[in-house]
Design a protein around this motif. Structure first.
Motif, PDB file in Angstrom:
ATOM      1  N   LEU A  99       2.785  -4.848   8.339  1.00  0.00           N
ATOM      2  CA  LEU A  99       1.533  -4.452   7.684  1.00  0.00           C
ATOM      3  C   LEU A  99       1.682  -4.541   6.165  1.00  0.00           C
TER       4      LEU A  99
ATOM      5  N   LEU B  85      -0.339  -7.144   3.721  1.00  0.00           N
ATOM      6  CA  LEU B  85      -1.299  -6.688   2.711  1.00  0.00           C
ATOM      7  C   LEU B  85      -0.896  -7.135   1.309  1.00  0.00           C
TER       8      LEU B  85
ATOM      9  N   THR C  27      -1.931   1.474   4.244  1.00  0.00           N
ATOM     10  CA  THR C  27      -2.978   0.473   4.013  1.00  0.00           C
ATOM     11  C   THR C  27      -3.761   0.826   2.748  1.00  0.00           C
TER      12      THR C  27
ATOM     13  N   THR D  79      -3.965  -1.252  -0.828  1.00  0.00           N
ATOM     14  CA  THR D  79      -5.277  -1.877  -0.987  1.00  0.00           C
ATOM     15  C   THR D  79      -6.015  -1.377  -2.220  1.00  0.00           C
TER      16      THR D  79
ATOM     17  N   ASN E 183       0.371   4.493   8.847  1.00  0.00           N
ATOM     18  CA  ASN E 183      -0.049   3.113   8.597  1.00  0.00           C
ATOM     19  C   ASN E 183      -1.408   3.070   7.888  1.00  0.00           C
TER      20      ASN E 183
END
Ligand code: H79
Length: 431
Positions: free
Chosen positions: A223, A227, A190, A194, A186
């Protein structure tokens, strides 16, 4: 045909009966799915430290290479001829609209700069560059969407424990913390969602290594969707679609076929994709010369489109960052075909006549494209169409051709087949 994306949200009944709930898919993801289906053709790229071994991407498992030995391989990876511009131009020249690249394969090596492990291309190799960042920037410049392949299976990480069906002989101790491994994934996801601008989505692979483990997909999928609400989730888990997923992908097979031996025959309601090797290997394989011909590649693209499916066509670049000439020439010849005939593929959906041995149909608005792939004769009889045919022309010359429509079907009088033409495309205007 092309679904309306104007409604704020679209309620989909889940195929997972036990959840007994309804999944609300936000409008931006429905729009992303429609974009994705319109794209129809993408480039798959398998590239990693395994490329140096020139025997595909599974050698660590196939040859039981111990982790310290494989780490040496990783520490010497230095693809000094990598040039994002060349790669993206090759995809674009082939008529591809997106690229899906291995950010991390089963060997566990991250091909991007990550803080979650030092075992990555920026920190662990003399290269010290982040090729995914360079690709993301170049894709943005050239108008290509970038997706990240991400392996959930890991032959290197100690916390991938208990182990699954593969990666058992790389010398890891029989301990490890599974929830730490999920947290590690995870954290990496991310970063991928990002640090690289807007991306197309995540293409998961390897979950089949531990089919009964608790992957906590709900957390990971939430998630990703939080995002980047337009990012698509494309899992290669060989099962019917689960909640939160956007595309059902099939490896080396059209939906419903299973020559690979592990593809599910359960087809859900999501957009579909077929991934395909250009020879018989995903990662660079120096002795694999079983290249598909350009007419065969055209047939794969067209048969996928006729099955309302995207084609994700793979290349395995060499460890120095160059692409094999056999692949480059096929990409540019496929692109020449797409630039001439692409209107019968891009932005279409599967047509009114389901795939046949002789060929397939695609459609967009009031145009039906008849792709004649395996038919030497001039007279072609087709199944009946619900709509009235107003006009039939050849796509390449624009010349009208004779046709006759009745309750029994539609017959077309085609020009003579030429041996050079992989696909005779007829455009029907229907009403
Ligand atoms: O990345 C490429 C391959 O390396 C990866 N997916 C493509 C896109 C891939 N890994 N494995 N496979 C494809 C097929 C795997 C088949 C098997 Fe099994 C793994 C046979 C035995 C172990 C899955 C689990 C099928 C049967 C059991």
């Amino acid at each position: 045909m092309i679904p309306s994306i104007k409604s704020a949200a679209f309620i989909v009944t889940l195929s997972v009966a036990s959840l007994g709930a309804q999944e609300v898919v936000p409008a931006e993801r429905l729009a992303a799915r429609a974009w994705y289906q319109d794209a129809r053709l993408g480039m798959f790229i398998h590239w990693g430290v395994y490329s140096q071994l020139a025997r595909g991407e599974w050698l660590m498992q196939q040859q039981d290479i111990p982790i310290p030995t494989y780490e040496w391989l990783a520490s010497s990876f230095n693809p000094i001829r990598f040039d994002a511009k060349t790669w993206v131009a090759a995809a674009k020249g082939a008529g591809m609209k997106y690229i899906t690249i291995t950010s991390r394969h089963h060997d566990g090596f991250s091909m991007f700069g990550t803080k979650a492990t030092r075992y990555n291309i920026v920190d662990f190799t003399p290269f010290h560059r982040d090729p995914l960042k360079e690709l993301a920037e170049e894709c943005n410049r050239q108008g290509i969407k970038l997706f990240f392949y991400y392996s959930q299976l890991d032959w290197h990480h100690p916390d991938y424990f208990p182990r699954g069906g593969t990666g058992l002989k790389t010398g890891r101790p029989d301990t490890g913390n599974w929830s730490s491994y999920i947290a590690f994934m995870n954290a990496q996801l991310t970063e991928l969602l990002t640090n690289y601008g807007p991306i197309g989505g995540i293409w998961f692979d390897g979950m089949w290594d531990k089919p009964n483990a608790d992957w906590d997909l709900a957390t990971t999928y939430a998630l990703i969707h939080r995002l980047q609400p337009s990012a698509l989730i494309i899992p290669n888990h060989h099962k019917a679609p689960l909640p939160g997923e956007d595309v059902q992908t099939f490896e080396q097979d059209l939906p419903g076929a299973n020559t690979a031996g592990f593809n599910t025959k359960e087809i859900g309601t999501l957009p579909t994709e077929t991934s395909l090797t250009m020879n018989n290997s995903w990662g660079f394989n120096i002795t694999d010369s079983r290249w598909k011909s350009v007419p065969d590649l055209v047939h794969y693209v067209v048969r996928a489109a006729g099955a309302n499916t995207n084609l994700l066509l793979n290349i395995g670049p060499r460890p120095d960052g160059t692409i094999q000439p056999e692949a480059l020439s096929r990409l540019s010849e496929l692109g020449a075909w797409m630039s001439k005939y692409g209107t019968s593929v891009y932005g279409t959906r599967g047509g009114p006549v389901s795939p046949r041995d002789w060929g397939v149909t695609t459609q967009r608005n009031d145009s039906v494209f008849v792709h004649v792939l395996q038919w030497r004769d001039t007279m072609l009889g087709m199944a009946p169409l619900a709509k009235k045919v107003l006009r039939a022309t050849m796509l390449d010359t624009g010349r009208e051709i004779p046709f006759a429509q009745s309750a029994a079907g539609l017959s077309l009088t085609l020009p003579q087949a030429s041996s050079q033409e992989p696909d005779r495309v007829v455009v029907l205007v229907v009403h």
